[in-house]
Design a protein around this motif. Structure first.
Motif, short mmCIF file in Angstrom:
data_model
loop_
_atom_site.label_atom_id
_atom_site.label_comp_id
_atom_site.label_asym_id
_atom_site.label_seq_id
_atom_site.Cartn_x
_atom_site.Cartn_y
_atom_site.Cartn_z
N HIS A 276 0.84 -1.21 0.00
CA HIS A 276 0.00 0.00 0.00
C HIS A 276 0.87 1.26 0.00
O HIS A 276 0.65 2.18 -0.81
CB HIS A 276 -0.92 0.02 1.21
N PRO A 398 -1.69 2.87 -7.10
CA PRO A 398 -2.99 2.58 -6.46
C PRO A 398 -4.08 2.45 -7.52
O PRO A 398 -4.14 3.24 -8.46
CB PRO A 398 -3.22 3.80 -5.56
N HIS A 404 -7.41 4.87 1.13
CA HIS A 404 -6.67 4.30 2.26
C HIS A 404 -7.51 3.17 2.85
O HIS A 404 -8.69 3.37 3.15
CB HIS A 404 -6.36 5.34 3.33
N VAL A 419 -6.40 -3.85 -0.35
CA VAL A 419 -5.45 -2.93 -0.98
C VAL A 419 -5.41 -3.25 -2.47
O VAL A 419 -4.82 -4.26 -2.88
CB VAL A 419 -4.04 -3.07 -0.36
#
Length: 432
Positions: A276, A398, A404, A419
């Motif tokens: 992450h 991402p 998050h 994630v």
């Protein structure tokens, strides 16, 4: 007549108020440690903990308000929390204590441990052993050739993916951690060379970790607490059974299961969180890509801190301890609130931001009580090797900007949601 009744009613009311004053757990008369009074006579401050979202966050917020030593209630039991490492060490050194890496067995003893309780509603010996014997950073030999072979299998799979494919990193890292541990540590009789048996271990692990996380929400005190405890015991039995089936000698299966669960939890969590933070910090990917082991392990320690990887320890004092003028009597429940130290703004400016230049071994912190964080442990050495090989083959992005995953707590902190990542393939040879 009316006057007599009013006098009688007033006397009864005064008696009731007096009895409530005697029975109610009041920190003003029980301890000089600043903190919370109980919200509920039977549950203490459990509602406050639920409102905070997790016990680690509750402890961290409590220390922000009350300082390095604070108190609260679990049921009718006074608990003291320590938010500075020197006070944690005082308790560790001076007290012969039973240590808990999770609040579950402690809560079980405090809230469900009546002598008249139905045994089926209590944590079994096996479950208590698994929850209290957590040792995530054991130093053991690392078969790098076999490890590289297993990571190469994942690299080959990922290289077949398209640039727009969203990959569930946590799912992949948990599966990889199980496979690595099964093949490198548990595979003395080649049982886990069969992927079907690795799959059985993965399934048992997922069921057990999910149940622990469910109960870390302090649902032990809910209406369904008996069935939850019984279910947890059955998940522990299943995990032990899978390991037992892999061995001709079953005498050491409980200790093997305790160790396996702790290391697998820790490895999967560190890998998932690292992926992450790599997606949102290009410089972090470069650290692993350079194959500098010392820098890689420094980065892992910052991941450890930022996610409060081991958020707390708790223990019941066996002797009196004096801290900051406060006397903690034998029998007091004491929490070492690692999360309060890891997220302390004075020790770590902007504590919720990953900062590669930070080296948390430079200051006293709960890390000093965990041997193996210098990189010699199986978990840290394996995580470093895995990440260095993956980053030599991929850039990570991402899948969803600004996403998050949030924190959830079992034996370690883990991403609350998946994630999701995208891959950018690099030209480096995948077999190096």
């Amino acid at each position: 007549m009316l006057l007599t009744f009013l006098i009688f009613a007033g006397c009864v009311l005064l008696v009731l108020i007096y009895l409530l004053w005697l029975l109610w757990p009041d920190t003003r008369t029980v301890t000089t440690v600043p903190g919370l009074t109980a919200v509920n006579l039977s549950l203490g401050n459990l509602s406050n903990i639920r409102d905070a979202g997790s016990l680690p966050k509750f402890l961290s917020e409590l220390h922000e308000e009350y300082g390095p030593i604070t108190s609260f209630w679990l049921g009718q039991y006074l608990c003291v929390s320590l938010g500075q490492i020197n006070y944690m060490k005082m308790v560790e050194k001076r007290s012969s204590t039973k240590t808990y890496e999770t609040a579950l067995p402690l809560l079980s003893e405090l809230l469900l441990g009546d002598a008249d309780s139905d045994p089926s509603t209590l944590l079994t010996k096996q479950t208590k052993a698994l929850l209290t014997g957590f040792q995530p950073f054991v130093i053991r030999p690392l078969d790098r050739d076999l490890l590289n072979h297993l990571v190469q299998e994942l690299i080959t799979t990922w290289k077949s993916m398209g640039a727009d494919d969203h990959l569930p990193a946590t799912e992949y890292m948990n599966a990889l951690s199980i496979k690595i541990y099964a093949r490198l540590v548990l595979n003395g009789e080649d049982y886990f060379s069969d992927n079907k048996n690795v799959g059985a271990l993965l399934s048992a692990y997922r069921q057990l970790s999910s149940k622990i996380e469910e109960m870390q929400g302090l649902s032990l005190t809910g209406a369904d607490s008996d069935s939850l405890v019984e279910s947890l015991n059955s998940k522990v039995d299943l995990f032990i059974q899978v390991i037992q089936e892999s061995r001709s000698n079953s005498s050491d299966c409980l200790s093997l299961a305790v160790q396996a669960f702790g290391e697998i939890c820790s490895l999967g969590s560190l890998l998932s969180w690292s992926l992450h933070y790599i997606t949102v910090n290009d410089s972090l990917g470069e650290v692993f890509r350079k194959r500098d082991s010392s820098c890689a392990r420094k980065a892992l320690r910052e991941v450890f801190r930022l996610t409060a990887h081991i958020p707390y320890r708790c223990r019941i004092l066996q002797e009196e301890v004096n801290i900051l003028g406060h006397t903690l009597e034998s029998g007091t429940v004491v929490f070492s609130a690692h999360s309060a130290v890891f997220w302390n703004k004075e020790l770590f400016p902007d504590p919720q931001i990953f900062q590669m230049e930070r080296d948390i071994t430079d200051i006293p912190s709960p890390l000093s009580s965990f041997k193996g964080l210098d990189g010699d442990s199986f978990v840290f050495a394996t995580a470093s090797e895995v990440l260095m090989r993956l980053m030599r083959n991929f850039n990570l992005r991402p899948a969803f900007a600004g996403d998050h995953p949030g924190l959830r707590f079992g034996l370690t902190s883990r991403p609350q949601s998946e994630v999701w990542i995208n891959l950018v393939k690099l030209e480096a040879p995948s077999s190096e």
